[in-house]
Design an enzyme around this catalytic site. Sequence first.
Site, PDB file in Angstrom:
ATOM      1  N   ASP A   1      31.154  -0.086  12.277  1.00  0.00           N
ATOM      2  CA  ASP A   1      30.662  -1.463  12.098  1.00  0.00           C
ATOM      3  C   ASP A   1      31.546  -2.363  12.943  1.00  0.00           C
ATOM      4  O   ASP A   1      32.766  -2.218  12.950  1.00  0.00           O
ATOM      5  CB  ASP A   1      30.623  -1.873  10.627  1.00  0.00           C
ATOM      6  CG  ASP A   1      31.974  -1.852   9.933  1.00  0.00           C
ATOM      7  OD1 ASP A   1      32.590  -2.916   9.770  1.00  0.00           O
ATOM      8  OD2 ASP A   1      32.408  -0.747   9.533  1.00  0.00           O
TER       9      ASP A   1
ATOM     10  N   GLU B   1      31.267  -9.731  -0.626  1.00  0.00           N
ATOM     11  CA  GLU B   1      32.650  -9.543  -1.062  1.00  0.00           C
ATOM     12  C   GLU B   1      33.240 -10.917  -1.333  1.00  0.00           C
ATOM     13  O   GLU B   1      32.722 -11.934  -0.873  1.00  0.00           O
ATOM     14  CB  GLU B   1      33.443  -8.787   0.003  1.00  0.00           C
ATOM     15  CG  GLU B   1      33.330  -9.383   1.402  1.00  0.00           C
ATOM     16  CD  GLU B   1      33.916  -8.474   2.481  1.00  0.00           C
ATOM     17  OE1 GLU B   1      35.160  -8.387   2.542  1.00  0.00           O
ATOM     18  OE2 GLU B   1      33.136  -7.876   3.243  1.00  0.00           O
TER      19      GLU B   1
END
Length: 267
Positions: free
Chosen positions: A67, A153
């Site tokens: 990523d 998150e």
Amino acid sequence: MRKAVILAILAVALISCGRRGPQPQAVEPMAFADTTSPSVIFPKFGDADPHDWEGRHPGLYPVHGLDVSRWQGQIDWRTAKAAGVSFAFIKATEGGDFSDPLFDDHRRGAQAAGVPWGAYHYYYFCRPAAEQARWFIRNVPKGADLPHVLDMEWTPHSKTCTLRPDGETIRAEAERFLSILERHYGRRPIIYTTVDFYEDTDIARLPKTDFWLRSVAGHPRNVYPRTIWRFWQYTGTGLVPGVKGKVDINTFNGSPDIWVRWKAGAS
């Protein structure tokens, strides 16, 4: 009876002449369903800060990928693929007004090299889910090889948004975001999350959702007990040919055959 039907048709036609119908909607082509297995399985990448794994090592999984965001700079995707990168999740957007300046370069580079890609959105709790979903859709074209990703998150270091809504609110907002993207792109997004966020919000209660879990110091079966996961982010300090500096590395939970079927849209 026949005369009445003809008169009714003429009446509808006359009414229709006085108003304009909706404009035709542009339909973007979807990605070709690639059914080829990774060219390199069980790749061996470096790590600037390796962990001494107990139990099942991430290297025992065959399919690995990255990523990335603007922090990786330009990437030599052909070199990365040759080294064993089988997929990439690329940062596209954040909140409701930020787009990653290298998203298009990374996306096009991955496509040209034959690396399957999906995009991810970094969620901010100070904006409604629908607004953030619209921002993502505005910046990410159709045609990805993989489902897109909702990155949820906590944001304690943000200069603009440090809110921490309760779990019920977060799950409801996540469901709105996922549903909007699923309707637009035709496939339900994945959720990426971290250990503390997972524990605080019960995000795993979302139905029909694949999870991508961060765990850099333990296997997900120990860190996220009883959770079924699709991807595991096992390091943030990986060293991969074609990428300058450190990069996140992830593994897919399954064999190359399962990877091929899942990538093509089969469960």
